[in-house]
Scaffold this motif. Structure first.
Motif, short mmCIF file in Angstrom:
data_model
loop_
_atom_site.label_atom_id
_atom_site.label_comp_id
_atom_site.label_asym_id
_atom_site.label_seq_id
_atom_site.Cartn_x
_atom_site.Cartn_y
_atom_site.Cartn_z
N GLY A 175 9.20 -18.60 10.86
CA GLY A 175 9.28 -17.15 10.93
C GLY A 175 9.71 -16.50 9.64
O GLY A 175 10.13 -17.17 8.69
N GLN A 176 9.58 -15.21 9.64
CA GLN A 176 10.02 -14.37 8.52
C GLN A 176 9.81 -12.91 8.91
O GLN A 176 9.05 -12.60 9.82
CB GLN A 176 9.21 -14.68 7.26
CG GLN A 176 7.72 -14.33 7.38
CD GLN A 176 7.01 -14.34 6.03
OE1 GLN A 176 7.05 -15.34 5.32
NE2 GLN A 176 6.39 -13.22 5.68
N PRO A 177 10.48 -12.00 8.19
CA PRO A 177 10.10 -10.60 8.30
C PRO A 177 8.94 -10.33 7.33
O PRO A 177 8.44 -11.28 6.70
CB PRO A 177 11.38 -9.87 7.86
CG PRO A 177 12.05 -10.84 6.95
CD PRO A 177 11.66 -12.23 7.38
N THR A 178 8.52 -9.10 7.19
CA THR A 178 7.54 -8.77 6.15
C THR A 178 8.15 -9.05 4.78
O THR A 178 9.28 -8.65 4.50
CB THR A 178 7.15 -7.28 6.25
OG1 THR A 178 6.58 -7.03 7.53
CG2 THR A 178 6.14 -6.92 5.17
N VAL A 179 7.39 -9.78 3.96
CA VAL A 179 7.90 -10.20 2.65
C VAL A 179 6.90 -9.77 1.57
O VAL A 179 5.70 -9.98 1.70
CB VAL A 179 8.10 -11.73 2.62
CG1 VAL A 179 8.37 -12.22 1.19
CG2 VAL A 179 9.25 -12.14 3.53
N ARG A 180 7.45 -9.20 0.51
CA ARG A 180 6.59 -8.80 -0.62
C ARG A 180 6.85 -9.70 -1.82
O ARG A 180 8.00 -9.94 -2.20
CB ARG A 180 6.88 -7.34 -1.00
CG ARG A 180 6.22 -6.90 -2.30
CD ARG A 180 6.35 -5.42 -2.48
NE ARG A 180 6.19 -5.02 -3.89
CZ ARG A 180 6.02 -3.77 -4.29
NH1 ARG A 180 5.96 -2.80 -3.38
NH2 ARG A 180 5.91 -3.48 -5.56
N VAL A 181 5.77 -10.21 -2.41
CA VAL A 181 5.85 -11.10 -3.56
C VAL A 181 5.16 -10.41 -4.72
O VAL A 181 4.05 -9.88 -4.57
CB VAL A 181 5.18 -12.46 -3.26
CG1 VAL A 181 5.43 -13.45 -4.38
CG2 VAL A 181 5.70 -13.03 -1.93
N GLU A 208 10.31 -9.87 -4.01
CA GLU A 208 10.96 -8.64 -4.47
C GLU A 208 11.20 -7.64 -3.34
O GLU A 208 11.60 -6.51 -3.60
CB GLU A 208 10.13 -7.99 -5.57
CG GLU A 208 8.69 -7.68 -5.16
CD GLU A 208 7.89 -7.09 -6.31
OE1 GLU A 208 8.38 -7.13 -7.46
OE2 GLU A 208 6.79 -6.58 -6.06
N GLY A 209 10.97 -8.07 -2.10
CA GLY A 209 11.26 -7.21 -0.96
C GLY A 209 11.24 -8.01 0.33
O GLY A 209 10.35 -8.83 0.54
N VAL A 210 12.26 -7.81 1.18
CA VAL A 210 12.35 -8.52 2.46
C VAL A 210 12.62 -7.48 3.55
O VAL A 210 13.63 -6.77 3.50
CB VAL A 210 13.47 -9.59 2.44
CG1 VAL A 210 13.52 -10.32 3.78
CG2 VAL A 210 13.26 -10.57 1.29
N GLY A 211 11.74 -7.41 4.52
CA GLY A 211 11.84 -6.39 5.56
C GLY A 211 12.91 -6.68 6.60
O GLY A 211 13.55 -7.74 6.61
N THR A 212 13.06 -5.73 7.49
CA THR A 212 14.05 -5.87 8.57
C THR A 212 13.42 -6.42 9.85
O THR A 212 14.11 -6.64 10.84
CB THR A 212 14.64 -4.49 8.89
OG1 THR A 212 13.57 -3.59 9.22
CG2 THR A 212 15.42 -3.93 7.71
N ASP A 213 12.10 -6.64 9.83
CA ASP A 213 11.36 -6.94 11.06
C ASP A 213 11.18 -8.45 11.28
O ASP A 213 10.05 -8.93 11.48
CB ASP A 213 10.00 -6.24 11.04
CG ASP A 213 9.21 -6.54 9.76
OD1 ASP A 213 9.82 -7.00 8.77
OD2 ASP A 213 7.99 -6.30 9.75
N LEU A 214 12.28 -9.19 11.27
CA LEU A 214 12.18 -10.65 11.45
C LEU A 214 11.55 -11.01 12.79
O LEU A 214 11.94 -10.51 13.84
CB LEU A 214 13.59 -11.28 11.38
CG LEU A 214 13.69 -12.76 11.77
CD1 LEU A 214 12.91 -13.63 10.80
CD2 LEU A 214 15.15 -13.20 11.86
N ILE A 225 12.78 -17.27 6.89
CA ILE A 225 13.44 -16.35 5.95
C ILE A 225 14.16 -15.32 6.80
O ILE A 225 13.55 -14.68 7.67
CB ILE A 225 12.41 -15.68 5.02
CG1 ILE A 225 11.68 -16.72 4.17
CG2 ILE A 225 13.12 -14.65 4.12
CD1 ILE A 225 10.60 -16.13 3.28
N ASP A 226 15.44 -15.14 6.58
CA ASP A 226 16.22 -14.21 7.39
C ASP A 226 15.85 -12.76 7.07
O ASP A 226 15.29 -12.47 6.00
CB ASP A 226 17.71 -14.45 7.16
CG ASP A 226 18.55 -14.06 8.36
OD1 ASP A 226 17.98 -13.53 9.34
OD2 ASP A 226 19.76 -14.30 8.32
N ARG A 227 16.18 -11.87 7.99
CA ARG A 227 15.84 -10.47 7.80
C ARG A 227 16.55 -9.88 6.59
O ARG A 227 17.69 -10.25 6.26
CB ARG A 227 16.15 -9.63 9.03
CG ARG A 227 17.61 -9.57 9.42
CD ARG A 227 17.83 -8.54 10.53
NE ARG A 227 16.89 -8.65 11.61
CZ ARG A 227 17.01 -9.47 12.64
NH1 ARG A 227 18.06 -10.27 12.70
NH2 ARG A 227 16.12 -9.51 13.59
N GLY A 228 15.84 -8.95 5.91
CA GLY A 228 16.43 -8.26 4.77
C GLY A 228 16.78 -6.84 5.11
O GLY A 228 17.10 -6.52 6.27
#
Length: 514
Positions: free
Chosen positions: A498-504, A471-477, A400-403
């Motif tokens: 991989g992914q950044p911090t992700v909120r579900v 409902e939220g994707v972090g910048t910390d990929l 998941i790419d950085r948000g």
């Protein structure tokens, strides 16, 4: 023997056996560590492929493979040089050196595949393999392959001093340093298992569309699994390092820090309470948490399942399947990634493929055969475990790419929820999308903060519901390059996730605390 001269496979394996015996009997001395032999053997493996399978010989083999017709054909050859060391309970448990090599010929006609391989890389053996492979095609006229010419492709990155080429003594030192560092964290660490593996892989791919590609790939992996005991409680931690990296990577990502993190995880789990149960907001930490998108979306996007109609993504190209915050990428050129290479195992250049953009499905992951049948182009995702298997659609480095969200803000307004710091194994059913994943390290979220550790949690859900509830994707990929190995149809290949911090907004947590 001069160290810069290739040595035979037989001599190398014999000396490897002597070293293994010396290590296991405790008589290992630096004087018998065979750095020169190893380097000489590695230098020789690529040259051996080029000597036997030059442009002239592979043209003849491809012509034989298409003698009865077919859509396309290829010759795939590889040689690997492997080292494996296991340290368990403070002692070197096993040392293994391997030098597998072989080649195969494939002929494809629509949904049919003819594939034959040989452990003996000779012209005559491969000519026989070509005749066997071509037997799937009958009553067609011969197809003339395009004469091959070497393609010089731009590598995703270059390694000047690859980690697998470090001296053997350094490899044994690495596993012992991990063992000692893990034990130094806490006296409740009672046992440590360390596994070290490295590999040098040379591949040669010649295709009936005129491609001729040579590539050398280096891969390092080391893991530490300490066990902590307190009373009747016994918990295990885990951490790893590696990737397609330079030797100086180990000065930045040290064996000590890697092992100590694993040990602290085991100690934390000793204090963990029962996991909560039921639907709740879940935040998944960066890095290895991306294994969830690998399993839940990545496998469903692979072309074979899509083409057969067994994937939940069949017919959904162009449809909205996820939150508009979500971009999912498969990148075969990610720097230092486990799934990175110049080309896939069909000779198609690796590429960065966006699977999901703004929540919409924009691409599948395709090999040549399934791309042909779907009327699309290969995305460079035809991969195989070895020359003994045919290629199938596989992921490379999927994330998941950085948000745009600050990672800390993703917890701030959750009164009660669950934080998954590290995931373990899991499974997904690609037709329905139903999945479950064990959480290796989890915590409660209480009033916007990460609080108490919990154990034995499982995330249970559905792939499309999970994607739509982000409902939220972090910048910390973070793309984990150290440990991913993906299994499918009996084949295992290295991958990055991989992914950044992700909120579900909601996932069902399977726990025992009601």
């Amino acid at each position: 023997m001069p160290w810069d001269k290739p040595i035979s496979r037989r001599i190398f394996l014999r000396r490897g056996a002597l070293v293994s015996t010396a290590v296991l009997t405790g008589t290992l001395a630096p004087s018998i560590l065979f750095r020169r032999d190893a380097q000489a053997a590695i230098m020789g493996i690529g040259q051996e492929l080029r000597d036997i399978l030059n442009e002239e010989t592979v043209n003849r083999i491809l012509a034989e493979a298409l003698q009865r017709g077919g859509d396309f054909a290829e010759v795939f050859a590889e040689q690997r040089f492997r080292t494996s060391i296991v340290l368990d309970d403070g002692k070197i448990d096993s040392v293994t050196y391997g030098y597998p090599r072989g080649a195969g010929v494939r002929v494809v006609r629509r949904t049919q595949t003819g594939y034959a391989y040989t452990d003996d890389i000779t012209y005559n053996s491969l000519l026989d393999a070509a005749r066997v492979s071509s037997s799937i095609v009958e009553n067609q006229s011969p197809v003339s392959p395009i004469s091959v010419a070497q393609r010089r492709l731009v590598a995703p990155f270059l390694l000047r001093a690859p980690a697998p080429l470090m001296v053997e003594l350094a490899k044994f030192d690495l596993v012992r340093r991990m063992d000692q560092a893990a034990r130094s964290v806490d006296p409740r660490i009672v046992s440590v298992r360390v596994e070290y593996q490295d590999e040098v892989r040379d591949v040669l791919i010649a295709t009936s569309d005129g491609g001729y590609v040579l590539d050398r790939q280096y891969l390092l992996f080391a893991s530490c699994a300490p066990t902590a005991v307190s009373g009747s409680a016994r918990r295990m931690g885990f951490n790893s390092l590696g990737g397609r990296v330079e030797a100086d990577y180990l000065t930045r990502v040290t064996p000590e820090a890697t092992a100590q993190k694993a040990a602290r995880q085991a100690i934390t789990l000793l204090e963990a309470g029962p996991a909560p149960a039921g639907p709740m907001p879940v935040v998944i930490g960066p890095g290895w948490g991306g294994v969830l998108i690998h399993e839940s979306l990545g496998h469903a996007s692979e072309g074979d399942g899509v083409r057969r109609g067994t994937s939940l993504l069949t017919g959904k190209l162009g449809s909205v399947i996820a939150s508009p915050l979500v971009r999912v990428v498969d990148d075969g050129r990610w720097v230092n990634g486990r799934g990175t290479a110049v080309t896939d195992d069909e000779g198609t250049p690796s590429q960065r493929t966006i699977l999901v953009e703004g929540g919409g499905l924009v691409s599948y992951l395709l090999d040549k055969q399934n791309a042909l049948l779907l009327g699309l182009r290969s995305t460079g995702n035809g991969r195989r475990q070895s020359y003994r298997q045919r290629p199938i659609p596989r992921m490379t480095n999927t994330y998941i790419d950085r948000g745009t969200d600050d990672p800390g803000s993703l917890l701030s307004d959750i009164p009660k929820g669950f934080y998954a710091a590290d995931l373990g194994g899991g499974s997904v059913e690609t037709t329905s999308g139903n999945f479950n994943f064990a959480v290796r390290e989890g915590y409660l979220i209480e009033n916007g903060k990460i609080t108490r550790p919990v154990r034995s949690a499982v995330l249970i859900g559905n792939s499309l519901e999970f994607l739509q509830r982000i409902e939220g994707v972090g910048t910390d990929l973070i793309v984990d390059q150290t440990r991913g190995t993906c299994g499918k149809d009996g084949q295992s290949v290295p991958v990055g996730v991989g992914q950044p911090t992700v909120r579900v907004s909601s996932i069902t947590v399977g726990g025992t605390a009601i």
